[in-house]
Design a protein around this motif. Structure first.
Motif, PDB file in Angstrom:
ATOM      1  N   ASP A  29       0.871  -1.178   0.000  1.00 45.62           N
ATOM      2  CA  ASP A  29       0.000   0.000   0.000  1.00 45.62           C
ATOM      3  C   ASP A  29       0.909   1.230   0.000  1.00 45.62           C
ATOM      4  N   ARG A  31       2.724   4.837  -0.322  1.00 44.79           N
ATOM      5  CA  ARG A  31       2.269   6.165   0.084  1.00 44.79           C
ATOM      6  C   ARG A  31       3.396   7.170  -0.086  1.00 44.79           C
ATOM      7  N   ARG A  64      -2.220   5.007  -9.397  1.00 40.21           N
ATOM      8  CA  ARG A  64      -1.852   5.215  -8.000  1.00 40.21           C
ATOM      9  C   ARG A  64      -1.314   6.639  -7.795  1.00 40.21           C
TER      10      ARG A  64
END
Length: 363
Positions: A29, A31, A64
């Motif tokens: 995930d 970031r 993304r």
């Protein structure tokens, strides 16, 4: 004293464990930290373009980036599986930037080494240096102009313009007319002086002499009644191009002396240099003066020499010029070109509004 490093015009980011934390293809995930966001936003404000070169699935990675809210800052994404040196080279070519003005940041030593081997002038940085980039002199331009803050938006508009050009099936001149191009030539304002200085520093391919005029010198010349410091701005239906040219002109009774002409490479395809030169020749003809111009050959300004010659300048001396052939600054290798002006028609592919050098009005 050590020479100041050349300012970086474009930083190319790797993604995994560089721009973002984590590895997208491993299912992380990923970031973007707030500190990295601040670096991206500040580089954008300073006028440093930012691109992407990453070994990832393009659609997944770009989705993304959009979701993380940083895609808007990035131009020319190269996301795929080829050598990163090929991607960096392609980005530089598309931007028309010298390799010495490009930078690349990646967390993997082997990737940095591959880019350095094939593109030795490109400066490479470890991902651990990202938070220090803003403090490095090569990422810290002396001045931040209005055009610096909107440079990325202007390039993005340029890419949309290029895409439309590729789709256009008519003649080149018809395409240019379809853009609703406009050009304005006027005296430099206080707010524009920093951009004018930047043009003399950043422009190499379309710079007639390569002589840098600093802020103090430009201010002195703007106050000198014999000199005109003129800024060229352009725009079209896609948006403004910003300040794209500088004309530094000394006017005396027998002759006008063009000390410097510099234009952005972004407007070469619009014939900006020829429009400016033809306008200047026409005004000199109206004033009844001879016209001279400084030119110094460099390894990058061949196109500017062609523009001068095409406009009619040559190196044959004329008795009616304005005194000794001396240019300001570092005059080594500077030639004095000459031209006997004749009336010239206005441009056919754009509208032109310019200060009239004969009577001072705008026409």
């Amino acid at each position: 004293m050590a020479e100041r490093p050349k300012t970086v015009k474009c930083l190319v980011w790797d993604l995994d464990n560089t721009l973002w934390r984590g590895i997208l293809s491993d299912g992380d995930d990923v970031r973007v930290t707030e500190d990295v966001r601040k670096v991206i936003a500040e580089l954008d404000r300073r006028g440093v373009l930012q691109a992407v070169c990453s070994k990832n699935d393009h659609d997944l990675a770009w989705e993304r980036l959009e979701r993380l809210g940083v895609a808007e800052y990035l131009v020319l994404p190269h996301i795929g599986w080829g050598p990163k040196s090929d991607s960096v080279r392609s980005i530089a070519e598309r931007l028309n930037f010298a390799h010495a003005t490009m930078a690349f940041v990646d967390d993997t030593p082997a990737e940095r080494a591959e880019v350095s081997y094939h593109l030795p002038e490109v400066r490479c940085y470890d991902a651990e240096q990202v938070l220090d980039l803003l403090n490095l002199p090569e990422f810290s331009p002396d001045t931040i102009t209005v055009d610096s803050e909107r440079r990325r938006a202007m390039y993005q508009a340029g890419f949309r313009r290029d895409a439309e050009r590729e789709r256009y099936r008519g003649a080149d001149e018809d395409f240019l007319r379809s853009l609703d191009l406009w050009m304005a030539i006027d005296g430099a304002t206080e707010d524009e002086l920093s951009r004018v200085e930047e043009l003399t520093l950043r422009t190499s391919q379309m710079n007639a002499t390569g002589v840098h005029y600093g802020d103090a010198e430009l201010r002195r010349l703007t106050a000198d009644p014999e000199h005109e410091v003129l800024v060229v701005t352009m725009g079209d239906r896609f948006g403004p191009h910003g300040a794209v040219g500088l004309v530094l002109l000394r006017r005396t009774a027998p002759a006008w002396h063009l000390r410097l002409l510099a234009t952005s490479c972004r407007v070469v395809s619009f014939g900006a240099g020829s429009v400016i030169l033809n306008w200047l020749v026409d005004r000199a003809a109206t004033a009844g003066v001879h016209l001279t111009a400084d030119f110094r050959r460099t390894d990058r300004n061949r196109m500017m020499e062609v523009a001068y010659r095409f406009a009619g300048f040559d190196d044959r001396p004329c008795a009616c010029h304005d005194g000794p052939d001396v240019a300001s600054g570092d005059a080594a290798g500077v030639e004095r070109l000459h031209l006997v002006p004749d009336p010239r028609p206005g441009p056919t592919t754009m509208s032109l509004a310019a200060v009239d050098l004969v009577d001072g009005t705008r026409r």
